[in-house]
Design a protein around this motif. Structure first.
Motif, mmCIF file in Angstrom:
data_model
loop_
_atom_site.group_PDB
_atom_site.id
_atom_site.type_symbol
_atom_site.label_atom_id
_atom_site.label_comp_id
_atom_site.label_asym_id
_atom_site.label_seq_id
_atom_site.Cartn_x
_atom_site.Cartn_y
_atom_site.Cartn_z
ATOM 1 N N VAL A 257 2.738 9.749 -6.262
ATOM 2 C CA VAL A 257 3.364 11.072 -6.161
ATOM 3 C C VAL A 257 4.686 11.173 -6.913
ATOM 4 N N ASP A 258 5.184 10.070 -7.427
ATOM 5 C CA ASP A 258 6.471 10.092 -8.123
ATOM 6 C C ASP A 258 6.311 10.681 -9.512
ATOM 7 N N GLY A 259 6.837 11.883 -9.681
ATOM 8 C CA GLY A 259 6.799 12.540 -10.985
ATOM 9 C C GLY A 259 8.057 12.297 -11.795
ATOM 10 N N GLY A 260 8.938 11.427 -11.297
ATOM 11 C CA GLY A 260 10.159 11.113 -12.026
ATOM 12 C C GLY A 260 11.413 11.773 -11.475
ATOM 13 N N ASP A 261 11.236 12.738 -10.570
ATOM 14 C CA ASP A 261 12.391 13.455 -10.013
ATOM 15 C C ASP A 261 12.746 13.001 -8.610
ATOM 16 N N GLY A 262 12.063 11.987 -8.118
ATOM 17 C CA GLY A 262 12.300 11.511 -6.765
ATOM 18 C C GLY A 262 11.188 11.941 -5.830
ATOM 19 N N ALA B 212 9.233 3.478 5.257
ATOM 20 C CA ALA B 212 9.863 4.473 4.384
ATOM 21 C C ALA B 212 11.256 4.025 3.950
ATOM 22 N N GLU B 213 11.984 3.407 4.849
ATOM 23 C CA GLU B 213 13.330 2.918 4.497
ATOM 24 C C GLU B 213 13.223 1.857 3.413
ATOM 25 N N ARG B 214 12.257 0.984 3.518
ATOM 26 C CA ARG B 214 12.063 -0.064 2.496
ATOM 27 C C ARG B 214 11.605 0.553 1.182
ATOM 28 N N LEU B 215 10.764 1.562 1.247
ATOM 29 C CA LEU B 215 10.335 2.253 0.033
ATOM 30 C C LEU B 215 11.520 2.849 -0.707
ATOM 31 N N SER B 216 12.468 3.368 0.049
ATOM 32 C CA SER B 216 13.627 4.026 -0.573
ATOM 33 C C SER B 216 14.532 3.042 -1.300
ATOM 34 N N ARG B 217 14.325 1.754 -1.080
ATOM 35 C CA ARG B 217 15.135 0.739 -1.753
ATOM 36 C C ARG B 217 14.415 0.106 -2.944
ATOM 37 N N LEU B 218 13.258 0.652 -3.328
ATOM 38 C CA LEU B 218 12.484 0.071 -4.419
ATOM 39 C C LEU B 218 12.835 0.645 -5.791
ATOM 40 N N GLY B 219 13.763 1.585 -5.845
ATOM 41 C CA GLY B 219 14.203 2.108 -7.132
ATOM 42 C C GLY B 219 13.906 3.575 -7.364
ATOM 43 N N THR B 220 12.925 4.132 -6.678
ATOM 44 C CA THR B 220 12.621 5.553 -6.806
ATOM 45 C C THR B 220 13.592 6.340 -5.937
ATOM 46 N N PRO B 221 14.260 7.354 -6.491
ATOM 47 C CA PRO B 221 15.125 8.186 -5.634
ATOM 48 C C PRO B 221 14.282 8.817 -4.519
ATOM 49 N N CYS B 222 14.728 8.661 -3.290
ATOM 50 C CA CYS B 222 13.993 9.172 -2.130
ATOM 51 C C CYS B 222 14.949 9.806 -1.129
ATOM 52 N N HIS B 223 14.423 10.781 -0.416
ATOM 53 C CA HIS B 223 15.053 11.292 0.798
ATOM 54 C C HIS B 223 14.029 11.121 1.900
ATOM 55 N N GLY C 210 0.818 -1.210 0.000
ATOM 56 C CA GLY C 210 0.000 0.000 0.000
ATOM 57 C C GLY C 210 0.849 1.257 0.000
ATOM 58 N N ALA C 211 1.930 1.231 0.765
ATOM 59 C CA ALA C 211 2.841 2.376 0.800
ATOM 60 C C ALA C 211 3.501 2.571 -0.560
ATOM 61 N N SER C 212 3.844 1.480 -1.210
ATOM 62 C CA SER C 212 4.452 1.549 -2.536
ATOM 63 C C SER C 212 3.483 2.158 -3.545
ATOM 64 N N ALA C 213 2.218 1.798 -3.453
ATOM 65 C CA ALA C 213 1.206 2.375 -4.340
ATOM 66 C C ALA C 213 1.089 3.881 -4.120
ATOM 67 N N ALA C 214 1.134 4.313 -2.861
ATOM 68 C CA ALA C 214 1.078 5.747 -2.551
ATOM 69 C C ALA C 214 2.306 6.460 -3.104
ATOM 70 N N LEU C 215 3.466 5.820 -2.998
ATOM 71 C CA LEU C 215 4.701 6.400 -3.534
ATOM 72 C C LEU C 215 4.596 6.597 -5.034
ATOM 73 N N ARG C 216 4.076 5.605 -5.723
ATOM 74 C CA ARG C 216 3.949 5.702 -7.183
ATOM 75 C C ARG C 216 3.002 6.832 -7.590
#
Length: 124
Positions: free
Chosen positions: A51-56, A72-83, A43-49
């Motif tokens: 808002v991801d406009g391609g710039d992180g 959030a730490e696991r989300l940051s390892r799914l390929g989308t640049p994250c802070h 579910g968190a991954s779906a929410a991330l997708r």
């Protein structure tokens, strides 16, 4: 935003009331109090997708080390640049929303400064 239930959604509602039209894509992902990080990750991954406009994506988290932070730490390892920034607050969120033109690195610093500067001892 990734937080315990009852934190991110009300902050997003307040920000919408104060800001009006959102200058950045924002989602509130509330993690149930008794949830396991692995269980809520899809579910968190779906929410991330969303808002991801391609710039992180800037992930604002309520409490460092707690389940939402682990999500959030696991989300940051799914390929989308994250802070990731912990200590989610309304000043942090509003500061990020006021600088939509900034890149991910600068926006992370700006949001963190908003949180720090939002803490004021008012002796009046």
């Amino acid at each position: 935003m990734v937080s315990h239930e009852g934190v991110a959604s009300p902050l997003l509602a307040a920000a919408r009331r104060l800001v009006g039209a959102m200058p950045l894509a924002v989602e509130a992902f509330d993690v149930p109090w008794d949830a396991d990080a692995d269980t809520v990750l899809p579910g968190a991954s779906a929410a991330l997708r969303k808002v991801d406009g391609g710039d992180g994506v800037l992930l604002l988290v309520d409490l460092y080390g707690a389940t939402p932070a682990r999500v959030a730490e696991r989300l940051s390892r799914l390929g989308t640049p994250c802070h990731r920034i912990s200590g989610l607050s309304l000043p942090m969120l509003l500061r990020a929303l006021n600088y939509p033109e900034q890149g991910l690195d600068e926006l992370a610093r700006t949001a963190a400064a908003g949180a720090r500067n939002g803490v004021v001892i008012d002796d009046a």
